[in-house]
Design a protein around this motif. Sequence first.
Motif, PDB file in Angstrom:
ATOM      1  N   ALA A   1       0.843  -1.192   0.000  1.00  0.00           N
ATOM      2  CA  ALA A   1       0.000   0.000   0.000  1.00  0.00           C
ATOM      3  C   ALA A   1       0.882   1.246   0.000  1.00  0.00           C
ATOM      4  CB  ALA A   1      -0.925  -0.011   1.206  1.00  0.00           C
ATOM      5  N   TYR A   2       0.548   2.214  -0.811  1.00  0.00           N
ATOM      6  CA  TYR A   2       1.338   3.433  -0.948  1.00  0.00           C
ATOM      7  C   TYR A   2       1.503   4.160   0.382  1.00  0.00           C
ATOM      8  CZ  TYR A   2       2.666   8.051  -2.760  1.00  0.00           C
ATOM      9  OH  TYR A   2       3.312   9.240  -3.019  1.00  0.00           O
ATOM     10  N   ALA A   3       0.454   4.112   1.195  1.00  0.00           N
ATOM     11  CA  ALA A   3       0.478   4.825   2.471  1.00  0.00           C
ATOM     12  C   ALA A   3       1.573   4.331   3.400  1.00  0.00           C
ATOM     13  CB  ALA A   3      -0.888   4.706   3.163  1.00  0.00           C
ATOM     14  N   ASN A   4       2.041   3.104   3.200  1.00  0.00           N
ATOM     15  CA  ASN A   4       3.103   2.562   4.050  1.00  0.00           C
ATOM     16  C   ASN A   4       4.481   3.104   3.678  1.00  0.00           C
ATOM     17  OD1 ASN A   4       1.287   1.007   5.484  1.00  0.00           O
ATOM     18  ND2 ASN A   4       1.546  -0.787   4.167  1.00  0.00           N
ATOM     19  N   GLY A   5       4.574   3.746   2.507  1.00  0.00           N
ATOM     20  CA  GLY A   5       5.809   4.407   2.117  1.00  0.00           C
ATOM     21  C   GLY A   5       6.877   3.543   1.503  1.00  0.00           C
ATOM     22  N   ASN A   6       6.550   2.285   1.174  1.00  0.00           N
ATOM     23  CA  ASN A   6       7.561   1.352   0.670  1.00  0.00           C
ATOM     24  C   ASN A   6       7.377   0.954  -0.792  1.00  0.00           C
ATOM     25  OD1 ASN A   6       8.814   1.128   3.256  1.00  0.00           O
ATOM     26  ND2 ASN A   6       7.166  -0.262   3.871  1.00  0.00           N
TER      27      ASN A   6
END
Length: 286
Positions: A121-126
Amino acid sequence: MHTRKNQRNLNRTEKRRLVAALLELKRSGRYDAFVSLHGEFYNADGDKGPRVAHMTPSFFPWHRQFLLEFERALQAVDPSVSVPYWDWTTDNTPAASLWAEDFLGGNGRTADQQVMTGPFAYANGNWRIEVSVTETPHLTRKFGGRGGTVTLPTKNDVARALQDPLYDAAPWDSTASRGFRNKIEGWAADGVGKGNNHNRVHQWVGGMMLGATSPNDPVFWLHHAFMDLLWQRWQQQHPRSGYLPAAPLRAGDPQRGRVYGLHEKMPPWDTTPAQLLDHGNLYRYA
């Protein structure tokens, strides 16, 4: 020798280590290099130049080498990791284990198809999308396709393709009406219509899986591991049949120089289809 398992049989530790290796490849930039490579060699019937990865007899050996290179990159991070396969004829709903929070995450949200769950997920920053035909920075999925009406292929769909004893046939592209390769890749009108088997899986997942840069979605590798396994099953079912064309196409054939014969080196590795007919000394399927 390592084993590629059905993803549904991975234990919690195996999933965690695979995810960690994927994230490390992404962090290092090596993952995006594989995405770029697939995009570079995705040439359709009407495109100029050679066709080595799709709509062509070398679809299977090219992707076998592609998966091997990717798997070796994963194993350089964690030697215990291998690419599992997704049998989409059985695990054919959004509730299947591969879409769990601790593995690949689930469907994209309605508004923009952005995947909001799981490690990618993009929100996790990875997991920022760096190589794509769009400027969308996040992983996207739309299960069931844009209209929500696409279904995953069935065991009968696969069986129809496996029954064809011919590997491929002229004109050696997406319009070939005979041959296992085109029926399983999913272009041939085989009673179900175009967009079947391999292609229909890409359509069902939707989002990033729709384009030439489909490896942006980690499920790409699990899907193609299953395609590789189906090639093995076809070979076992038709031991007297082999890769075609066996020789370079004759002068004057419009596909000469565009389609790869059994002993012609496939870019970018200079490996021939003949060298990739048997994976028995490299890995096995469980």
